[in-house]
Design a protein around this motif. Sequence first.
Motif, mmCIF file in Angstrom:
data_model
loop_
_atom_site.group_PDB
_atom_site.id
_atom_site.type_symbol
_atom_site.label_atom_id
_atom_site.label_comp_id
_atom_site.label_asym_id
_atom_site.label_seq_id
_atom_site.Cartn_x
_atom_site.Cartn_y
_atom_site.Cartn_z
ATOM 1 N N SER A 235 -8.535 2.677 -2.867
ATOM 2 C CA SER A 235 -9.484 3.080 -1.829
ATOM 3 C C SER A 235 -9.195 4.524 -1.454
ATOM 4 O O SER A 235 -8.136 5.073 -1.768
ATOM 5 C CB SER A 235 -9.369 2.175 -0.596
ATOM 6 O OG SER A 235 -8.038 2.141 -0.116
ATOM 7 N N GLN A 236 -10.155 5.128 -0.785
ATOM 8 C CA GLN A 236 -10.013 6.517 -0.342
ATOM 9 C C GLN A 236 -10.518 6.613 1.088
ATOM 10 O O GLN A 236 -11.133 5.664 1.605
ATOM 11 C CB GLN A 236 -10.800 7.464 -1.248
ATOM 12 C CG GLN A 236 -10.354 7.444 -2.707
ATOM 13 C CD GLN A 236 -11.227 8.295 -3.610
ATOM 14 O OE1 GLN A 236 -11.642 9.395 -3.237
ATOM 15 N NE2 GLN A 236 -11.516 7.796 -4.815
ATOM 16 N N SER B 5 -6.540 5.145 -7.310
ATOM 17 C CA SER B 5 -6.378 4.692 -5.920
ATOM 18 C C SER B 5 -7.375 3.579 -5.643
ATOM 19 O O SER B 5 -8.552 3.681 -5.985
ATOM 20 C CB SER B 5 -6.562 5.853 -4.937
ATOM 21 O OG SER B 5 -7.874 6.372 -5.011
ATOM 22 N N HIS C 80 -3.687 4.462 -1.685
ATOM 23 C CA HIS C 80 -4.838 4.831 -0.869
ATOM 24 C C HIS C 80 -4.691 6.314 -0.573
ATOM 25 O O HIS C 80 -3.608 6.766 -0.158
ATOM 26 C CB HIS C 80 -4.881 4.033 0.434
ATOM 27 C CG HIS C 80 -5.895 4.542 1.415
ATOM 28 N ND1 HIS C 80 -7.218 4.163 1.366
ATOM 29 C CD2 HIS C 80 -5.787 5.405 2.451
ATOM 30 C CE1 HIS C 80 -7.885 4.763 2.346
ATOM 31 N NE2 HIS C 80 -7.046 5.532 3.018
ATOM 32 N N GLU D 252 0.841 -1.206 0.000
ATOM 33 C CA GLU D 252 0.000 0.000 0.000
ATOM 34 C C GLU D 252 0.869 1.247 0.000
ATOM 35 O O GLU D 252 1.866 1.315 0.727
ATOM 36 C CB GLU D 252 -0.908 0.016 1.234
ATOM 37 C CG GLU D 252 -1.686 1.313 1.406
ATOM 38 C CD GLU D 252 -2.488 1.377 2.702
ATOM 39 O OE1 GLU D 252 -3.014 2.464 3.008
ATOM 40 O OE2 GLU D 252 -2.571 0.352 3.409
ATOM 41 N N ALA E 31 -4.837 -2.424 1.004
ATOM 42 C CA ALA E 31 -5.548 -1.178 1.297
ATOM 43 C C ALA E 31 -7.039 -1.326 1.045
ATOM 44 O O ALA E 31 -7.847 -0.634 1.661
ATOM 45 C CB ALA E 31 -4.983 -0.037 0.452
#
Length: 803
Positions: free
Chosen positions: A171-172, A169, A151, A103, A352
């Motif tokens: 994820s956020q 990305s 992330h 990540e 992530a």
Amino acid sequence: MSIQTLLADFAHDRRLTRAEALGLVDMDDLSPLLRAASARRDFGHGDQVSYSRKVFIPLTQLCRDVCHYCTFAHPPRKGERAFLTREEVLAIAEAGKRAGCKEALFTLGDKPELRYKAARDELAALGHETTISYLVEVAAMVLKETGLLPHANPGLLTDADLDALRQVSISQGIMVESTSERLCAKGGAHYGSPDKLPAARLDTIRRAGERAVPFTSGILIGIGETREERIDSLLALRELNDAHGHIQEIIVQNFRPKADTKMADVEAPSEQDHLWTIAIARLLFEPEMNIQAPPNLSPGALPQLVAAGINDWGGVSPVTPDHVNPEAPWPHVRELAAATAEAGKELTERLAIYPAHARQPYRWVDPALRTALFNLVDGDGWPRADSWCPGRADPLPARDVSLLTGGAPARIDVGLEIVLDKAMAAQRLSESEIVRLFRARGDAFTAVCQAADDLRRRVNGDIVSYVVTRNINYTNVCYYKCQFCAFSKGKMSENLRGRPYDLEMAEVAQRVREAAERGASEVCMQGGIHPSYTGQKYLDLCATVKSAVPAMHMHAFSPLEVSQGAKTLGIPVGEFLQRLKEAGLNTLPGTAAEILDDEVRALLCADKVKTDEWLDVMRTAHGLGFRSTATIMFGHIERYEHWARHLIRVRDLQAETGGFTEFVPLPFVHMEAPIYLKGKSRPGPTFRETVLMHAVARLALHPHITNIQTSWVKLGPEGARHCLNAGVNDLGGTLMDESISRSAGASHGQEMTPQRMEEIIRAAGRLPRQRTTLYSNAPATLLERSFAACQPAQDAPQPAYAS
């Protein structure tokens, strides 16, 4: 109602209401609350406590907000850049990659260009107008150059920002921190920080949900909020997740006072206060929600955090400090594992993106990121722990081999023990129970494999069988477009390696005679669905085999070929099967099953027979007296739930008809498969998953199917030998010619001689037995002939090509 009576209700599905949570605000004795939260966590996550191995990239420490507890953000400093350069970002990411990180966590201040000219000027020099635009560029760079999954925690976002970041990305995140408006008023921790307005933060989280962005959020406790306000903050997040399902984790972070801030003298929340909040969060959300507490902010109290109901430690970096809390170093992963074990749990690495969202990439992951994700995960969305893949001559993973061959497991949880006891007692396992077996890791993996092997010993003894057979793939031309297949060729198939061929009947007959001369009791015949073939072709193949060697057992034609043959002749499947039987067909291979679930088949082999069609062909065949094998081809795009459904469907049909002779797991060989080359599948199952498929099949199919076979072509001799310790009692066929796995890139050879088969079996401490297709002992004459033909055949003669 007493607190004990109330909390006894929460091990499973029901969630605390606001009123019930408020009734727990003034608890003095936390013991019943912590027990309830811990039991609820165990129900949702078992013994696993996860973490993400990350590298921390502080893209900018400028921020337009002035949170009164923060030392991460600061005004522009003379001689100091406002943003990391591209080169600096990549250097940090590459250091993380070398340290085993998966990540890349981008943390940054919120919209500094709206407050500082220095930020605007530097962004312009970098070719950008906004911080988010630059973040998008460097996140894409890190993904491309290192393979780390970005992330991003960039604060409030517009719709366009969310959409752009979703493409780069995995994820956020944004901490809601608190929904208390009081904290934004003068004297509050968030006074003067426009991006900390609760409504604005909740709005960003809501719009992220509308766009299917896997999201991280949580609360920060001890910054002036009340326990009631914490409950309301958690409930606001629960409402958003109920609507969209996108919130992966809830972080319960404890405030730590820092020097040189306006809140330097504010007392940190007590350990008991932190534990209360964690437990309340666990009980407010469903059991499967991930509840996290950062380990570096509670040194010395990690087992207590586990006891309060967490199942995740967040991101831990072996390379970079926690730039938000620089005074609190990350614990070493070994220390974290020890503390987790002290709490009775097992530390497990994640990505992530959490497994629950990684299992559904077509919903939660942008197409630009799916290939990177597929290459990193197993079938349950967890990181692959090694580089082993089916079909390659990779060393077997040492840890899995050790778990497989070691002694009794140190401990297993009661729930797994109950499932294993049910299986051993031949009780029907549910889908969720079978999935639980597939999720076994560590000691649980050992326990499942040992239970399967104990059951194998009870049913089959210590004998391991194999059959001398010859594969005859009569054509590799096929008009179906199965996305996993590297064997088929032709105008309607993928353009893959190898020359298209269609064997002449004289060549088929010659191969049958050669097989008989080398002691084969069976020929196994399958091919592509040639556009010129009708059912008559299959009848002609039967006649050719029986004419060449009348006593040869003909094992041929998958349900796909049977279905296609019947349709081309315009007759029912049952009538066509009867004609095949009269022409000399003896048994059917249970291939073309892949995964017996139409959710998977719609992507993997959309034009092929559907699940019910496959089952109906087999049901009809069994009703006419045919026996058949059953297979599963696994490790590409499916989930453990699909594996469980496949096993259940095979088991239920076997209970109805009794027609399956054996179950054969076939791990997906990815190297030349179209779906993998297009970046749309995983690179096959892991070794742990492959072993478990054999073990769980033994347990889930008991007592209906008594023979579990392993594929030496997919696993190699050593891999196949180790599967003999996980419920396997059959090594399959010697093959003589192997085309399908070799076309997909497998490197384990085209033939296994009887001598080598028996060496493998004896090396595992078992007794070899050469068998027939229907598991009788091989006739003495064939047994002698097969050993006399001890030299492997040279490459098969160049086939005669039909026009």
